[in-house]
Motif scaffolding. Sequence first.
Motif, PDB file in Angstrom:
ATOM      1  N   MET A 188      -7.930   5.559 -13.536  1.00  0.00           N
ATOM      2  CA  MET A 188      -7.894   5.549 -12.077  1.00  0.00           C
ATOM      3  C   MET A 188      -8.846   6.596 -11.515  1.00  0.00           C
ATOM      4  SD  MET A 188      -3.805   4.960 -11.392  1.00  0.00           S
ATOM      5  CE  MET A 188      -4.050   4.361  -9.710  1.00  0.00           C
ATOM      6  N   GLU A 195      -0.123   7.638  -8.079  1.00  0.00           N
ATOM      7  CA  GLU A 195       0.510   6.970  -9.219  1.00  0.00           C
ATOM      8  C   GLU A 195       1.344   7.956 -10.032  1.00  0.00           C
ATOM      9  OE1 GLU A 195       0.654   5.308 -13.393  1.00  0.00           O
ATOM     10  OE2 GLU A 195      -0.307   7.141 -12.684  1.00  0.00           O
ATOM     11  N   THR A 232      -9.799   1.682  -3.761  1.00  0.00           N
ATOM     12  CA  THR A 232      -8.550   2.385  -3.448  1.00  0.00           C
ATOM     13  C   THR A 232      -7.428   1.381  -3.180  1.00  0.00           C
ATOM     14  OG1 THR A 232      -9.816   4.202  -2.473  1.00  0.00           O
ATOM     15  CG2 THR A 232      -7.474   4.094  -1.924  1.00  0.00           C
ATOM     16  N   GLU A 235      -6.088   0.009  -6.408  1.00  0.00           N
ATOM     17  CA  GLU A 235      -5.258   0.984  -7.110  1.00  0.00           C
ATOM     18  C   GLU A 235      -3.885   1.099  -6.447  1.00  0.00           C
ATOM     19  OE1 GLU A 235      -7.105   4.728  -7.974  1.00  0.00           O
ATOM     20  OE2 GLU A 235      -8.826   3.802  -8.987  1.00  0.00           O
ATOM     21  N   TYR A 238      -1.781  -1.819  -7.559  1.00  0.00           N
ATOM     22  CA  TYR A 238      -1.299  -1.597  -8.930  1.00  0.00           C
ATOM     23  C   TYR A 238      -0.071  -0.688  -8.933  1.00  0.00           C
ATOM     24  CZ  TYR A 238      -0.930   0.784 -13.424  1.00  0.00           C
ATOM     25  OH  TYR A 238      -0.442   1.346 -14.576  1.00  0.00           O
ATOM     26  N   PHE A 295      -3.753   1.194 -15.641  1.00  0.00           N
ATOM     27  CA  PHE A 295      -4.568   0.521 -14.636  1.00  0.00           C
ATOM     28  C   PHE A 295      -5.654  -0.342 -15.259  1.00  0.00           C
ATOM     29  CE2 PHE A 295      -8.144   0.609 -11.518  1.00  0.00           C
ATOM     30  CZ  PHE A 295      -7.538  -0.179 -10.552  1.00  0.00           C
TER      31      PHE A 295
END
Length: 376
Positions: A188, A195, A232, A235, A238, A295
């Motif tokens: 990431m 996260e 972004t 992410e 995710y 990720f």
Amino acid sequence: MKTPSTKQSPLISVITLSYNYARFLPHTIESILSQDYKNIQHIIIDDASTDDSVAVARAYARKDKRIQVITSEKNRGACAAYAEAYKHINGDFVCSIDADDVPHPTKFRKQLAFFSANPDYDLVSTFIDVIDGQGKFVTSPNLQEEWVNKERDLNDLSNWISGNYIAHSAVMMRREAHDKVGVLDPNMVYAPDYEHFTRFVVGGHKIATLPERLMSYRVHSSNITHKNPQATFIEFIYIFWKWIAPVLIQQRKFPDLAGRLSQIVAHDQYAEMPFQNRMRLLSSITQSPSKIQNFLDFTNSIANADPHPGSVLEAALSHSPANLELRSMLRTTSRMSSTINRLAAQIETNKPNHHASAEHSQRGKLMSWLRLFSSK
């Protein structure tokens, strides 16, 4: 020289990630060394800077034995650098303070006092103020302060659905809990701290925020945050799908789940994706996340996904009441943005010289207000 770790004086390991921040690094180092709590280990890890960052760090290390400098021959990214630095920590508590941020003098002591009084908590953050590239305070309205400086129950995963409410550099963590949660996901780039903190919550590690401004967060042109909005966005999806959605399903919080899915398909970054990419993304998040470890696995699953289930999900979400309302709000915001930009351009073109400073100020206020409105 650091003193031994005891119950009364535990060792704090501070990790500072540095990449081409020689101009900011002295302020950060000095603010860490001048804390009114002295038992610290300061690890500065330089990720192959091309400026004078290493020389700056080593000059401080020669003067203060609490500093350890680690260098890399090639740039590996912040998450890989953090993982390398973490191998060298000795402390009972861990902080990660970026090379452009500035902790206030009482930050460490007050966070330790919280941990002492609340042994069931494993992570404590603080409120922030914002400084610019010259170290001057940025006045309100300020998006970072508006986002971070609010008291929330961060142990309720529902409050993590829309994003991260913690400033990375403001955090202190118990080493024992951090060991269990693990380090940042090296795959990431734009939201690894979000996260990481989400993993703390999912793992049952309690989080608190001290309602006091104990960290200065620096905003400048080199900040990584928001450099690639679409990356972004992916992410963030995710994090939601891997960590948050399974808990919401288990807790039967289906309205929260549906609301977030509607936000995804109404998002401007989603709309900018090619059709097939959108369908594969949605198809991926209809699958169970149990086999996805990180990720990188997630991005691979998107690339290989069957787009047809995605088209079915998009069709369903596009007609949900929540999504229709979100789309209406986005259209309104877009029209407002266009109008304000047009008016601002007219001001620039038609303003008399003696009104220049006042009108520039008004334009700045309008644009700051719009950005604040658009971020909600």
